[in-house]
Structures are given as C-alpha cells and as structure tokens.
Design a protein around this motif. Sequence first.
Motif, PDB file in Angstrom:
ATOM      1  N   ARG A 113     105.030  22.267  74.922  1.00 33.44           N
ATOM      2  CA  ARG A 113     105.366  20.864  74.688  1.00 33.44           C
ATOM      3  C   ARG A 113     106.742  20.540  75.253  1.00 33.44           C
ATOM      4  NH1 ARG A 113     108.407  18.199  71.269  1.00 33.44           N
ATOM      5  NH2 ARG A 113     108.912  20.102  70.126  1.00 33.44           N
ATOM      6  N   GLU A 114     107.698  21.413  74.994  1.00 33.25           N
ATOM      7  CA  GLU A 114     109.059  21.173  75.473  1.00 33.25           C
ATOM      8  C   GLU A 114     109.145  21.243  76.992  1.00 33.25           C
ATOM      9  OE1 GLU A 114     111.269  23.086  71.526  1.00 33.25           O
ATOM     10  OE2 GLU A 114     110.621  24.362  73.195  1.00 33.25           O
ATOM     11  N   PHE A 115     108.410  22.194  77.560  1.00 33.20           N
ATOM     12  CA  PHE A 115     108.454  22.317  79.004  1.00 33.20           C
ATOM     13  C   PHE A 115     107.701  21.184  79.691  1.00 33.20           C
ATOM     14  CE2 PHE A 115     108.179  24.780  83.040  1.00 33.20           C
ATOM     15  CZ  PHE A 115     109.528  25.037  83.155  1.00 33.20           C
ATOM     16  N   SER A 116     106.717  20.617  79.006  1.00 34.59           N
ATOM     17  CA  SER A 116     106.039  19.444  79.530  1.00 34.59           C
ATOM     18  C   SER A 116     107.008  18.269  79.615  1.00 34.59           C
ATOM     19  CB  SER A 116     104.844  19.078  78.640  1.00 34.59           C
ATOM     20  OG  SER A 116     103.863  20.084  78.667  1.00 34.59           O
ATOM     21  N   LEU A 117     107.880  18.147  78.627  1.00 31.35           N
ATOM     22  CA  LEU A 117     108.896  17.095  78.661  1.00 31.35           C
ATOM     23  C   LEU A 117     109.867  17.310  79.818  1.00 31.35           C
ATOM     24  CD1 LEU A 117     109.673  16.786  74.839  1.00 31.35           C
ATOM     25  CD2 LEU A 117     108.329  15.205  76.247  1.00 31.35           C
ATOM     26  N   LEU A 118     110.255  18.561  80.033  1.00 27.90           N
ATOM     27  CA  LEU A 118     111.119  18.871  81.164  1.00 27.90           C
ATOM     28  C   LEU A 118     110.417  18.543  82.478  1.00 27.90           C
ATOM     29  CD1 LEU A 118     113.653  20.072  82.452  1.00 27.90           C
ATOM     30  CD2 LEU A 118     112.644  22.349  82.152  1.00 27.90           C
ATOM     31  N   HIS A 119     109.144  18.867  82.546  1.00 26.62           N
ATOM     32  CA  HIS A 119     108.341  18.559  83.726  1.00 26.62           C
ATOM     33  C   HIS A 119     108.352  17.064  84.027  1.00 26.62           C
ATOM     34  CE1 HIS A 119     104.834  18.225  86.324  1.00 26.62           C
ATOM     35  NE2 HIS A 119     104.219  17.510  85.415  1.00 26.62           N
ATOM     36  N   GLN A 120     108.183  16.241  82.995  1.00 25.62           N
ATOM     37  CA  GLN A 120     108.198  14.798  83.171  1.00 25.62           C
ATOM     38  C   GLN A 120     109.568  14.316  83.637  1.00 25.62           C
ATOM     39  OE1 GLN A 120     106.861  13.100  79.457  1.00 25.62           O
ATOM     40  NE2 GLN A 120     104.972  14.317  79.469  1.00 25.62           N
ATOM     41  N   PHE A 121     110.618  14.908  83.090  1.00 26.94           N
ATOM     42  CA  PHE A 121     111.978  14.542  83.494  1.00 26.94           C
ATOM     43  C   PHE A 121     112.200  14.837  84.976  1.00 26.94           C
ATOM     44  CE2 PHE A 121     116.323  16.061  84.289  1.00 26.94           C
ATOM     45  CZ  PHE A 121     117.062  14.922  83.985  1.00 26.94           C
ATOM     46  N   ILE A 122     111.775  16.015  85.410  1.00 25.45           N
ATOM     47  CA  ILE A 122     111.969  16.400  86.806  1.00 25.45           C
ATOM     48  C   ILE A 122     111.193  15.481  87.742  1.00 25.45           C
ATOM     49  CG2 ILE A 122     111.511  18.224  88.504  1.00 25.45           C
ATOM     50  CD1 ILE A 122     112.185  20.247  86.319  1.00 25.45           C
ATOM     51  N   LEU A 123     109.962  15.137  87.364  1.00 29.64           N
ATOM     52  CA  LEU A 123     109.177  14.227  88.193  1.00 29.64           C
ATOM     53  C   LEU A 123     109.839  12.859  88.289  1.00 29.64           C
ATOM     54  CD1 LEU A 123     105.446  14.937  87.267  1.00 29.64           C
ATOM     55  CD2 LEU A 123     106.717  15.692  89.278  1.00 29.64           C
ATOM     56  N   SER A 124     110.420  12.398  87.173  1.00 25.00           N
ATOM     57  CA  SER A 124     111.104  11.110  87.182  1.00 25.00           C
ATOM     58  C   SER A 124     112.316  11.136  88.106  1.00 25.00           C
ATOM     59  CB  SER A 124     111.536  10.742  85.753  1.00 25.00           C
ATOM     60  OG  SER A 124     112.319   9.569  85.742  1.00 25.00           O
ATOM     61  N   VAL A 125     113.091  12.211  88.009  1.00 21.81           N
ATOM     62  CA  VAL A 125     114.277  12.338  88.859  1.00 21.81           C
ATOM     63  C   VAL A 125     113.879  12.446  90.324  1.00 21.81           C
ATOM     64  CG1 VAL A 125     116.250  13.826  89.408  1.00 21.81           C
ATOM     65  CG2 VAL A 125     115.675  13.342  87.021  1.00 21.81           C
ATOM     66  N   GLN A 126     112.833  13.225  90.607  1.00 19.77           N
ATOM     67  CA  GLN A 126     112.386  13.349  91.986  1.00 19.77           C
ATOM     68  C   GLN A 126     111.870  12.017  92.519  1.00 19.77           C
ATOM     69  OE1 GLN A 126     109.177  16.035  92.710  1.00 19.77           O
ATOM     70  NE2 GLN A 126     109.505  16.079  94.917  1.00 19.77           N
ATOM     71  N   GLY A 127     111.220  11.242  91.642  1.00 13.72           N
ATOM     72  CA  GLY A 127     110.754   9.930  92.067  1.00 13.72           C
ATOM     73  C   GLY A 127     111.902   9.045  92.505  1.00 13.72           C
ATOM     74  N   SER A 128     113.003   9.071  91.763  1.00 18.68           N
ATOM     75  CA  SER A 128     114.182   8.287  92.145  1.00 18.68           C
ATOM     76  C   SER A 128     114.764   8.797  93.457  1.00 18.68           C
ATOM     77  CB  SER A 128     115.246   8.357  91.041  1.00 18.68           C
ATOM     78  OG  SER A 128     114.787   7.733  89.861  1.00 18.68           O
ATOM     79  N   PHE A 129     114.789  10.111  93.615  1.00 17.82           N
ATOM     80  CA  PHE A 129     115.291  10.689  94.864  1.00 17.82           C
ATOM     81  C   PHE A 129     114.481  10.173  96.052  1.00 17.82           C
ATOM     82  CE2 PHE A 129     115.517  13.817  98.224  1.00 17.82           C
ATOM     83  CZ  PHE A 129     116.817  14.289  98.195  1.00 17.82           C
ATOM     84  N   ASN A 130     113.170  10.200  95.928  1.00 16.19           N
ATOM     85  CA  ASN A 130     112.308   9.778  97.033  1.00 16.19           C
ATOM     86  C   ASN A 130     112.439   8.292  97.326  1.00 16.19           C
ATOM     87  OD1 ASN A 130     111.315  12.373  97.431  1.00 16.19           O
ATOM     88  ND2 ASN A 130     109.565  12.068  96.066  1.00 16.19           N
ATOM     89  N   VAL A 131     112.636   7.475  96.276  1.00 16.01           N
ATOM     90  CA  VAL A 131     112.793   6.035  96.477  1.00 16.01           C
ATOM     91  C   VAL A 131     114.002   5.736  97.361  1.00 16.01           C
ATOM     92  CG1 VAL A 131     113.448   3.875  95.318  1.00 16.01           C
ATOM     93  CG2 VAL A 131     111.603   5.280  94.392  1.00 16.01           C
ATOM     94  N   PHE A 132     115.089   6.454  97.144  1.00 15.10           N
ATOM     95  CA  PHE A 132     116.329   6.133  97.852  1.00 15.10           C
ATOM     96  C   PHE A 132     116.584   7.024  99.073  1.00 15.10           C
ATOM     97  CE2 PHE A 132     116.816   4.343  93.643  1.00 15.10           C
ATOM     98  CZ  PHE A 132     117.244   3.060  93.960  1.00 15.10           C
TER      99      PHE A 132
END
Length: 221
Positions: A113-132
């Motif tokens: 469960r905790e690592f799933s939350l980390l996974h979501q965080f990383i995907l969110s950060v990577q999404g911002s990286f790709n946008v810019f």
Amino acid sequence: PARQNQGTTQQPVSLHWRLSLQRGLPRSKSHASPEKGRPTRRERDFHHSHPNMTSPVELRQWFDMVDRDRSGAVDSAELQTAMAAAGLHFSLHTAAMMIRMYDRARKGTIDFREFSLLHQFILSVQGSFNVFDGDRNGVLDRIEVSKALNHNGFALDEPAFKAVFESFDPARNGFLRLDDFIAMASFLSASRSMFQAFDFDRRGHVQLDFGQFVYAASHLR
C-alpha cells in the motif's frame, strides 16, 4: 554549459508491490547476494516489457521481483535496485528518503500500500517533467524546473528555489535529468511534511529549538 540531448523521452516509471505478509512483525533484511544494488536481467526485461505497469497484478509481479528476501516489504537498497531497473539512478540516501515519505511504521521498509502511494507520486512528478520538457531532450533547464515544481504544488520564493536547484545540480550544469528532478521533488515533499508536523496551528510559520532543528534536518538528509 549548453544543455545536452539525453535521447528519447523516458517511459512512465512504475513500481510493483505486494501486501506485507508479515505486517507488524520485525523484519530482518539480508542482502548477502552478490547482486545487491544491481538489477537482474529478469528485472530489467520485465520492466522493459511492461513500461507503464499500471495494473495491480503487474505491480505485485514487480514487487515480487524486487523484494528479494521475500519479507513482504521493500527497503531502501531494494528500492534503489528497482529504480535502476527502470532506468532511474538514485543514491541510497535518496532511496531511503523516499522510503521515509511513506513508511508510517518507521521500520525503514514499505509494504504494498505504501509503495503504491510512492508509485503514484513518482508518476505525478514524471508527468510534470514531461509536460515542461517541451523540446523532448530529456532534461529541464532552470526555468522549466521552476514551472514543473509549481505544477506539482511546490511554490518556492527565489532564494529557496535557487538553493534547492543548486543542491540537486552540484556540477552547475544548469539543468536536471528526470532522476534529479524526482529526487528534488521527493526532498521537497519530505520537507513539507516535516514542516507541517511542527506547524501545529497551520499558520505557515514554525519556531524550533536546536534539538528540534536537528531532528528535522536528520529526517531530510
């Protein structure tokens, strides 16, 4: 120095976890394997064949691979190895900081469960990286990093942004790669959580004595 072309845009990073089978029990992590810290070919091949890995089944399959001692939880060394298999290279220090972000039991490990939350965080950060990363060269310059951080909810004044950017760009290249940017966002997320822990009245200001300051700094290093 001029920004360097880093090749094609990175695929979304995913991590795989399973529910801890030993929740609440002491965990002893043994890493006697000579492969410690290095992803196996099987781990790399699995990640390359499942680049998005968004389904729970895929996440658990990946977790089974990186949970090498079959303890039902992942520690910082295993996380570092999993990230390397995904093409992201973090220091053990950064991996440990990521663990602390979601390790509610303070055992130095995270369950599914905790690592799933980390996974979501990383995907969110990577999404911002790709946008810019508008020119798709795999790096963000200083202005792009500032915009991407704001996109992820980190609003910093200029002195704070300058300090944190230079901290994650020690070579003074003037740009950050994806793993640098994820490490920076992880630091800021951990810093915000620590600040909020001391901001009891939610006023946006805290007052710390020296012991409290050392405590806070020790959890962010």
